[in-house]
Each structure stands twice: as C-alpha cells, then as structure tokens.
Design an enzyme around this catalytic site. Structure first.
Site: not given
Length: 112
Positions: A3, A98
């Site tokens: 990631c 996010h």
C-alpha cells in the site's frame, strides 16, 4: 500488502509532511487541485470508508478534530473543503482511507 500510503506512513516513501503524530500523517498531494491540497491518512491501514467499524471509527473523529487545526496553520481563514472518495465510482484511486484538505481558493459546487 503493498500500500503506497502505508509505505509513506512508514517512511519508506518520502513525502512533504505537514503534520504527523502516532495516529495520522498529513502531507502535500503530488497532484494538487487547489493552492493548498494535503492528504490526511490514518497510519492504521483501513482500505476505504466501506471498512469503518465501531472498532476503528475513532480515527475519523480524530481526523475531523485535526483538520481545522491544520487548515488554520496553513492559512485557510476563508474556509476549506475536506473530501473522502470511496470506491471506484466514488473516485478513490488509492485503497487506503484518506481525506483531501483543499483550500486557498473559492471551491465550486458541484466539484468538477
């Protein structure tokens, strides 16, 4: 797991940090859509808003507490936009939860 945001949070990929503590990292977006465009990520991997549960939801309120502080520090006295994209149709391109904090100009609605 590979990631990119986990790698940034772990310091394996450099970023232009704005803020960091034990829970979150805020850094400048590489493709800014406003004069101020930072990303705020939890250091814990949560793939998207789809995966928010009672066990991990505290990080969301923590991010929402920190976002106005960051906006003030970044000189966004006129306001800011805080955006989360979820899933492919929602425009999410990195599979790590996010938030985009955008400011420094008047924001249009609907966004383009």
């Amino acid at each position: 797991m590979d990631c990119v945001f986990c790698n940034i949070a772990n310091g394996e990929i450099p970023s232009k940090k704005v803020y960091e503590d034990e829970k979150i990292l805020a850094f400048h977006d590489l493709d800014p859509k406003a004069p101020v465009h930072i990303l705020i990520i939890p250091k814990q991997h949560i793939a998207s808003a789809w995966e928010i549960t009672g066990e991990n939801s505290g990080i969301i309120s923590y991010i929402f507490e920190k976002a106005p502080q960051l906006a003030k520090e970044l000189g966004l006295a006129g306001g800011f936009r805080l955006v989360n994209n979820c899933g492919n149709d929602g425009g999410q391109t990195v599979q790590h939860l996010h938030f985009h904090l955008l400011g420094g100009r008047s924001m249009e609605w609907p966004p383009g």
